[in-house]
Structure formats: structure tokens, C-alpha cells
Design a protein around this motif. Structure first.
Motif, PDB file in Angstrom:
ATOM      1  N   LYS A  74       0.887  -1.156   0.000  1.00 37.70           N
ATOM      2  CA  LYS A  74       0.000   0.000   0.000  1.00 37.70           C
ATOM      3  C   LYS A  74       0.925   1.206   0.000  1.00 37.70           C
ATOM      4  N   TRP A  75       0.946   1.961  -1.105  1.00 40.17           N
ATOM      5  CA  TRP A  75       1.980   2.989  -1.229  1.00 40.17           C
ATOM      6  C   TRP A  75       1.435   4.229  -1.910  1.00 40.17           C
ATOM      7  N   ASP A  76       1.402   5.340  -1.211  1.00 49.03           N
ATOM      8  CA  ASP A  76       1.109   6.642  -1.801  1.00 49.03           C
ATOM      9  C   ASP A  76       2.364   7.059  -2.563  1.00 49.03           C
ATOM     10  N   ARG A  94      -8.117  -6.804  -5.220  1.00 48.33           N
ATOM     11  CA  ARG A  94      -8.940  -5.607  -5.363  1.00 48.33           C
ATOM     12  C   ARG A  94      -9.310  -5.409  -6.839  1.00 48.33           C
ATOM     13  N   ILE A 107     -18.456  -2.116  -2.363  1.00 47.80           N
ATOM     14  CA  ILE A 107     -17.958  -0.810  -2.818  1.00 47.80           C
ATOM     15  C   ILE A 107     -16.610  -0.968  -3.531  1.00 47.80           C
ATOM     16  N   PHE A 108     -15.814  -1.943  -3.120  1.00 52.94           N
ATOM     17  CA  PHE A 108     -14.537  -2.147  -3.813  1.00 52.94           C
ATOM     18  C   PHE A 108     -14.773  -2.670  -5.222  1.00 52.94           C
ATOM     19  N   LYS A 110     -17.333  -1.908  -7.033  1.00 51.31           N
ATOM     20  CA  LYS A 110     -17.782  -0.743  -7.800  1.00 51.31           C
ATOM     21  C   LYS A 110     -16.614   0.188  -8.117  1.00 51.31           C
ATOM     22  N   ALA A 111     -15.735   0.387  -7.134  1.00 57.76           N
ATOM     23  CA  ALA A 111     -14.695   1.405  -7.285  1.00 57.76           C
ATOM     24  C   ALA A 111     -13.473   0.899  -8.037  1.00 57.76           C
ATOM     25  N   TYR A 112     -13.187  -0.413  -7.925  1.00 54.95           N
ATOM     26  CA  TYR A 112     -11.933  -0.885  -8.512  1.00 54.95           C
ATOM     27  C   TYR A 112     -12.103  -2.014  -9.521  1.00 54.95           C
ATOM     28  N   ASP A 304      -3.687   6.401 -14.917  1.00 53.29           N
ATOM     29  CA  ASP A 304      -4.583   7.290 -14.182  1.00 53.29           C
ATOM     30  C   ASP A 304      -4.441   7.065 -12.679  1.00 53.29           C
ATOM     31  N   ARG A 309      -3.900   9.638  -9.231  1.00 55.61           N
ATOM     32  CA  ARG A 309      -4.421   9.335  -7.903  1.00 55.61           C
ATOM     33  C   ARG A 309      -3.358   8.826  -6.944  1.00 55.61           C
ATOM     34  N   ASN A 310      -2.135   8.680  -7.447  1.00 55.18           N
ATOM     35  CA  ASN A 310      -0.979   8.378  -6.604  1.00 55.18           C
ATOM     36  C   ASN A 310      -1.093   7.086  -5.799  1.00 55.18           C
ATOM     37  N   ASP A 311      -1.908   6.135  -6.288  1.00 58.71           N
ATOM     38  CA  ASP A 311      -1.985   4.838  -5.619  1.00 58.71           C
ATOM     39  C   ASP A 311      -0.946   3.918  -6.284  1.00 58.71           C
TER      40      ASP A 311
ATOM     41  N   THR B 418      -5.402  13.636  -3.642  1.00 58.93           N
ATOM     42  CA  THR B 418      -5.592  13.156  -5.017  1.00 58.93           C
ATOM     43  C   THR B 418      -6.380  11.862  -5.104  1.00 58.93           C
ATOM     44  N   LEU B 444     -17.520   5.311  -3.999  1.00 65.32           N
ATOM     45  CA  LEU B 444     -16.172   5.414  -4.579  1.00 65.32           C
ATOM     46  C   LEU B 444     -15.233   6.121  -3.613  1.00 65.32           C
TER      47      LEU B 444
END
Lengths: 350, 452
Positions: A74-76, A94, A107-108, A110-112, A304, A309-311, B418, B444
């Protein structure tokens, strides 16, 4: 010095030790010494392959290993990697299935997972459509152009021009042309083809097809030029013989030309599949894969997530998944489809 | 023989290359020596030469003008005239490149500019946690107090890590002549009045509102404003810290947006429209009088000016016809109707920057320089003492609204950082495109927050 001199004077395939041992004219008596010969061979390998290998290791293999490592954290990505937290394969689950925790799964997903599979679906659709649409069109154009007529080279140049054009320039050009108030949109409206509700590129449904049209426009030139090159290698006697025997133009194409350029078609399909999996620049220039991801690809999703989003960990996991997809596709295609061609060539060589 | 000659040439080349390298390295030695020493803390006493590198986002616009960039150069010149031992090296980088690529990479590499653009909020917090930025709380305590509440986005857990030079709130820009044409006499103060204005404009065959939804954030700002009206200040503030979006007000914001979209207030194909580039962008539509309104920040007056012919008369004519009103109040909701969304630009010092960095930053935001900044660029200053220098009537009004606001909330995407901010904007754009729902935005955001 000796290695440079030897290769400079051009004594046949210098790396082929067998050849010189077998006694093709040696340059100096020293070349008879097998040990010295072997040393020279290695020296040559190091000198010629070394720099390229080093670049390959530093800029391809090393980043791949780093990406594989990052994908487990898990890294910003704006922060130093020391602050990252090891999370095993969570980034992969994920993307593939919305994680393993039943509480957050919905939700994961939906989001990922949903954007991920949407991108995978777009990539797959582009591969399939390339084979079903680009291939027949390119083939017909190549067969029609495969003859002498005035202005032949200009026509070929025009067909090949989009492929040579920079992806960014082409993308910006289409953005302007297809703007809701752009010239193409207005010309189409004038002949009764009105643009879809959200506009040609951003409409959630139509956007993908516009994108596929642009990609086809960009890449069909490569297919045509490759097929034409393949066709020029077909011996004219075969076609003449067939014509004399009374074969129609179509029969000549169907029974002689198309089968004989099979290897070229298979190589093109291979390039097209790998290119489709890694498709990025055009989709990014148009609008980062579309405002609702209507033409997003795994690569645009990865960039992206990674840069906007820096993930960093999740983006690295996407990179590794994309690498695995490409490799599986390449190996499968090589073993099933292209084995024939490679086998034939190896047979000839033996 | 030919080989020998080539070898000779090669030897000559290597010799000269070696000499060249030697020359370079000795040159390096001479220049790096003095710049290194000030970081040891003896700078101010000995006044040894110091080089400050400064990255900002003021690049030339479409018409080649760069008022802000030119102004920064004069500030740097003024400072170096007063402090002859300081050399300032400026690099101008386009905003998104600077924010998304150049600064993050420079910070990670450990070779960062001394003074660099900072947008505050979640991004700055991430940089602070990584130990990249200097704590200015003590060195610049006087300036922080003088500038007042505008500094808060550049603060993290009670300490200050940067200072803003401009700050403003957003509202709805409109063309007065088009309002007149549609028979609208009063600026809408409630959602009902806004809806009535939209209908009146449609009846007069005028596109009511332009939005650059293809860029994402301009569409998202509509949702932010609905959220600001439906969520209480406490919920807002808590969300900025612990990323908790369980309050029903977040879903309500999306429902209000859906309802508003149902009245079809925006131009055709808004999902394909960008915000600022080209005559067909949302700003272009308003500037050319093809659309009546646009929700945007204080900078948009300069974007509109970019679409004029650039003459004084052209700009004056545009400004004459340009009106502004704050985002209308909505019915119900726990938010304060006077609360406003806003944001600004500031600078932070790299953690290893010499002490001159903070000193120069203090110089940039001094009352006198804030006044000159406003006179030179027309933009809104942060220093209260410079407020009188604002001449543009719309910006004067805008500054008053900001001053009277119950509180000013930083742009939500900047505030949330971000990752969550990006997820939020994606979800909002899906509502605009008709592929997503109010609940999706919250889902989200929650999912993104869980990955941090």
C-alpha cells in the motif's frame, strides 16, 4: 584490438565458432588456437551484446522487478517507499474481484474491479474487432492496390501516413474534428448524421466506437503495407499460370495470394494483439480513456491510478497483470498459431 | 594504415574528452562550493552567495502574455537587489505537469527546488508526512498572523508549511446582457430563482449554463457546492480529516445534483466540453456570449479575457458585461447558506532549503508586494492590507462574499487529496454522463479512503 580488427576485416560470421574451426579461410595463424578462438568469441559477445544487455537489464528487467515488489504494498507514490505498508496480494484481489473482505466487497467492486474489468473488456473488444474488421478491410485494400497503376506510390503514401503521424498529433486532430462544434460533427450533421447525445467521443455508448474508428484509421495503414510487402513476394508466375488456366481475379486472390501471405497475416495479427493489450497513447490523449471510461484500457487505468491518484501499489499491480496478459497472449499465439511458420522455416534451414 | 590513423584520431578524441571532463569537474567544484556552505547555517552572517531555485506555475497563455510570470521575475529581481548574495533561478512549469509530475518526482529524488508551488490541503499533508517541507510556523509567525484565515489550507496539525499569495471563492459568472435579454432582473439567490432564470434563458433561446464536464473537476464543483449546502461545517471538517462520508448529506448532495441536471440547465453535450481551451470550451462559450452562466473560481475573469482580442477596449467591454453572484442557497440541508468554496495558490519551502527561502517567501507575501501583485496581475491578494488594490468590480464583490462567509471550504478534491478527490470527481462525472448515481460517489470515495 584483435577482435575489432577481425570483425572489421569481415571474415564471415565471427560469432560462429564452428565455422572458423571447420577451416573457412583463417586471417592469422593464431585463429587455429581453439582456446584463443573461444576467448575471442566471448570478448565479441561481451562487446557487442553487453551494452544492449545492460540497458535491457536497467530499463526493462529492473523496473519490472520493482513493479512486482511495489504491487505488494500500500503505497502513496508521492511519499518515499519506506513509508509503504506490505499488504500481500490485496492489490491484485482488489482489481480482480473487489477484494476479499465481504464487508467492503461491494464498494470495492464498484470502485476498482468494475473499472478494471471494463478496461479489460475494452481491450478484448479491440482485439476482436481488429481481427473482424481491420483484417478484412486491410486485406481487400492490399489486394486491390497490388498492381501497377499511375500514382501507386502516392496512394501507398497516403494510406501509410496516419501510421507515421505522431499519436498525440493525431489524437488532438481528432479531438478538434469531433468536438460538438467541430468541422466533422457539423459536416456529418449537414448530411443527416447527427452526433450521439454525449458527443462523438464522450457519449457513454458511442464513444467506444468512435475510438475504435480512430484507432483503425491510425493502424490500418500498417496492415496494408505489411500485406503489400507480403504480396510482392508471391511469384508472379503462379498468378500468371493460374490466369492461363482460366482462374478469375477472385480465384487468384483466394487460392494463391491470400494463402501465400499467411505468415505475414499471422505476424500482423500477433503485433495487433500485443499492441491492443498495451494500447495507451491515443486513449490518453483523447481524454484519459473517456470521462466515464468508455474507451479506457488497462494501460490508461494504470496511468490514471498511478499518476493522477498516486496509488502506486495498485497501479503497479495493474502493470503486472497487464504484463501477464501480454505474455500469456504472446506465448499462446506463438505455440498455437505461429508454430507452423516457425516450423517451416526451421525445416528449410536444416 | 587506415586503421592506425583512425586509432590515432580515437586517441586524440579520448585525450580531449578527458581534458574536457577535467575542465568541467574543476568548474563544478568552483560553483558548488559556495552554494553548499549556506545550508550549514552560516548564510546570513557571512552573506556568502546562495542560489534559490523557484518553481511556479505562471506560464504564458495562448496570446503569449504572462503577467504573473513577469511579475514573479520583478519580485525576484527586487529581492536580489536587496540581498546581493542571493541568486534566484526560476523555472516556469505548466500547472498540471508541475503538480502531478515535476514536484512529486523532485521531492522523491531528494533534489527538489527550494521554493515551489503548493496548493494546500491533502496534497500538502502527504508531503508533510513524508518530511519534504519546512515547518514555517516559527520563522514566519508574524506573516502567518498578518495573512489570517487564508493560510489554513497550508497548515497541517497546527503547523504551517506554506503561505498563499492569492485566495478566492467561487460563484456563478454571468453575462448581464443575456440576463437582460431573457428578462431576468435580479441575481438568483435561491435554487428556485436559479431554476427560474434557467427556464427564462431557455425560453429566450439562450444556453443557460456552460460546464466543462470533459475535464471532470468543473462538473464536480457543482456537486461540491450542493455538498457544502447540505453538510454541516462539522461534517465537512471531519471528512477532511478522517475521510468519513457516512453522513446522509453526502448522498443528498448527489440527489440535488441529479434533480438539477433533470432541469437540463447545461449546454448540449456538456460531457464533451472542456473548460478553458478553445472557443468551444465552457469559458469560450460564455466569453463569446453563447452561454449565459458558468460556475467557476476567481481566476476565470482572466480566462475570459484570454478570449477577447486582447485590446483594452475588448477587455473593458467584456468586464462591463460580466456579472457574478455566489452559489444560491438550497432548501433544507445543514450547511450554512453563506459558506463558500474556495482555494488559492501558495508556496512552500523544501526541507533542505537555505534560510533565505523562508525569508524570500515572507518578502513575496509582504503587504507592499501583495499590493503590487494585485496591481500587476489583477488577481485577489491574501494580505488584508492589499484588499484596496483590487479594482475589478467583480473581484471586489467576490472578496466581500469571501469576507462575509461563515467559513470558506477548500476545494473538496484538494482537501481530500488526489486519491479520494479523484474517486469523488470520477463518480460525479458519471452522474453528469447519466451512468452513475448519487450513492456511487459516496461509495467510490469510501472505497478510495479505505485504501489509504
Amino acid at each position: 584490438m584483435t577482435a575489432l580488427e577481425a570483425s572489421g576485416t569481415g571474415t564471415g560470421p565471427a560469432t560462429d565458432a564452428k565455422a572458423s574451426v571447420a577451416g573457412s579461410t583463417p586471417v592469422t595463424p593464431a585463429a587455429y588456437n581453439p582456446r584463443r578462438d573461444r576467448r575471442r568469441k566471448w570478448l565479441e559477445i561481451v562487446i557487442f551484446v553487453g551494452p544492449a544487455l545492460l540497458l535491457f537489464l536497467v530499463f526493462v528487467i529492473f523496473p519490472m522487478i520493482m513493479a512486482a515488489r511495489y504491487s505488494l504494498y500500500k503505497w502513496d507514490s508521492r511519499q518515499p517507499f519506506e513509508l509503504a505498508e506490505f499488504i500481500g496480494f490485496d492489490n491484485y484481489t482488489r482489481a480482480l474481484m473487489g477484494g476479499t473482505d465481504p464487508e467492503t466487497k461491494e464498494i470495492f467492486w464498484k470502485a476498482y474491479a468494475q473499472p478494471f474489468w471494463n478496461a479489460v473488456g475494452n481491450n478484448a473488444q479491440i482485439i476482436a474487432l481488429s481481427m473482424l474488421v481491420q483484417l478484412p478491410i486491410a486485406m481487400i485494400i492490399a489486394l486491390v492496390l497490388n498492381r501497377k497503376f499511375p500514382g501507386r506510390s502516392s496512394v501507398r503514401l497516403i494510406i501509410f501516413a496516419p501510421y507515421v503521424l505522431s499519436e498525440v498529433v493525431a489524437g488532438l486532430m481528432w479531438l478538434m474534428l469531433l468536438d460538438p462544434r467541430g468541422p466533422v460533427t457539423e459536416m456529418l450533421a449537414a448530411i443527416g448524421i447527427s452526433d450521439p447525445a454525449g458527443g462523438w467521443l464522450e457519449d457513454p455508448q458511442a464513444g467506444f466506437w468512435t475510438f475504435f474508428f480512430i484507432v483503425s484509421w491510425k493502424y490500418i495503414g500498417l496492415a496494408i503495407i505489411l500485406f503489400l510487402a507480403g504480396l510482392s513476394g508471391v511469384p508472379p508466375e503462379l498468378q500468371e499460370a493460374a490466369s492461363i488456366d482460366g482462374a478469375s481475379w477472385w480465384q487468384v486472390q483466394w487460392r494463391i495470394n491470400i494463402p501465400l501471405i499467411g505468415p505475414t497475416v499471422r505476424v500482423w495479427a500477433f503485433l495487433s494483439i500485443i499492441g491492443s493489450i498495451q494500447l495507451f497513447d491515443m486513449a490518453w490523449v483523447l481524454n484519459k480513456g473517456g470521462s466515464t471510461g468508455q474507451y479506457s484500457t488497462i494501460a490508461t487505468l494504470m496511468v490514471d491510478i498511478g499518476t493522477q491518484r498516486n496509488d502506486g501499489g495498485y497501479a503497479s499491480a495493474l502493470a503486472i497483470i497487464m504484463f501477464i496478459f501480454s505474455m500469456v497472449a504472446a506465448i499462446t499465439y506463438m505455440t498455437i498459431v505461429m508454430r507452423r511458420d516457425n516450423g517451416a522455416r526451421a525445416g528449410k534451414g536444416a | 594504415m587506415a586503421n592506425m590513423r583512425r586509432l590515432g584520431a580515437f586517441a586524440a578524441f579520448t585525450t580531449s574528452a578527458a581534458l574536457l571532463l577535467a575542465a568541467c569537474s574543476s568548474g563544478d567544484g568552483e560553483t558548488t562550493d559556495p552554494t553548499d556552505s549556506p545550508t550549514n547555517g552560516e548564510a546570513e552572517q557571512s552573506a556568502e552567495p546562495v542560489t534559490l531555485t523557484w518553481w511556479h506555475n505562471a506560464v504564458a497563455g495562448d496570446n503569449g502574455e504572462n503577467a504573473l510570470g513577469d511579475y514573479w521575475q520583478t519580485v525576484a529581481d527586487a529581492y536580489t537587489a536587496e540581498n546581493p548574495h542571493v541568486t534566484i533561478e526560476i523555472e516556469q512549469v505548466q500547472n498540471e505537469d508541475l503538480q502531478r509530475t515535476r514536484i512529486p518526482l523532485a521531492l522523491q529524488s531528494g533534489d527538489a527546488p527550494d521554493l515551489f508551488q503548493a496548493w494546500g490541503g491533502g496534497e500538502l499533508a502527504s508531503q508533510v508526512e513524508s518530511g519534504y517541507v519546512q515547518d514555517l510556523s516559527e520563522t514566519l509567525a508574524d506573516d502567518i498572523e498578518r495573512l489570517g484565515g487564508g493560510v489554513s489550507p497550508w497548515q497541517h496539525e497546527g503547523s504551517t508549511y506554506g503561505l498563499p499569495f492569492t485566495f478566492g471563492v467561487e460563484g456563478i459568472w454571468y453575462r448581464e446582457s443575456l440576463f437582460e435579454e431573457a428578462g431576468i432582473t435580479e441575481e438568483p439567490a435561491t435554487m428556485d430563482e436559479l431554476n427560474a432564470a434557467v427556464q427564462a434563458l431557455k425560453d429566450a433561446d439562450i444556453t443557460p449554463i456552460a460546464v466543462g464536464a470533459a475535464d471532470g473537476w468543473p462538473a464536480a464543483h457543482w456537486w461540491y457546492n450542493f455538498a457544502l449546502r447540505s453538510c454541516s461545517q462539522d461534517v465537512m471538517a471531519a471528512a477532511g480529516v478522517d475521510r468519513d462520508f457516512s453522513d446522509p448529506c453526502w448522498v443528498q448532495a448527489g440527489e440535488q445534483l441529479e434533480e438539477f441536471l433533470g432541469t437540463e440547465p447545461f449546454q448540449d453535450q456538456f460531457i464533451s466540453t472542456v473548460a478553458q481551451t478553445g472557443a468551444t470550451s465552457s469559458a469560450g462559450l460564455v466569453a463569446s456570449g453563447d452561454a449565459a452562466m458558468e460556475l467557476m473560481g476567481q481566476w476565470n475573469v482572466f480566462v475570459y479575457e484570454g478570449f477577447t482580442d486582447g485590446t483594452d477596449e475588448g477587455i473593458a467591454a467584456l468586464q462591463d458585461d460580466l456579472g457574478w453572484f455566489p452559489m444560491p442557497a438550497t432548501d433544507g440541508g445543514n450547511g450554512d447558506p453563506s459558506a463558500a468554496l474556495g482555494g488559492g495558490d501558495g508556496f512552500s519551502c523544501y526541507v533542505d532549503a537555505p534560510p533565505e527561502c523562508a525569508d524570500f517567501l515572507s518578502f513575496i507575501v509582504s503587504d507592499a508586494n501583495q499590493m503590487e501583485f494585485t496591481e500587476a496581475t489583477g488577481a485577489l491578494p491574501v494580505a488584508p492590507a492589499a484588499a484596496d488594490a483590487v479594482t475589478n468590480p467583480v473581484l471586489v464583490e467576490l472578496a466581500q462574499v469571501a469576507g462575509n462567509a461563515e467559513y470558506v471550504q477548500l476545494w473538496l478534491d484538494t482537501s481530500f487529496g488526489t486519491n479520494v478527490g479523484g474517486a469523488m470527481n470520477d463518480g460525479i462525472v458519471s452522474i453528469f454522463a447519466g451512468t452513475g448515481e448519487a450513492q456511487d460517489v459516496v461509495d467510490l470515495m469510501t472505497a478510495a479512503a479505505l485504501t489509504e
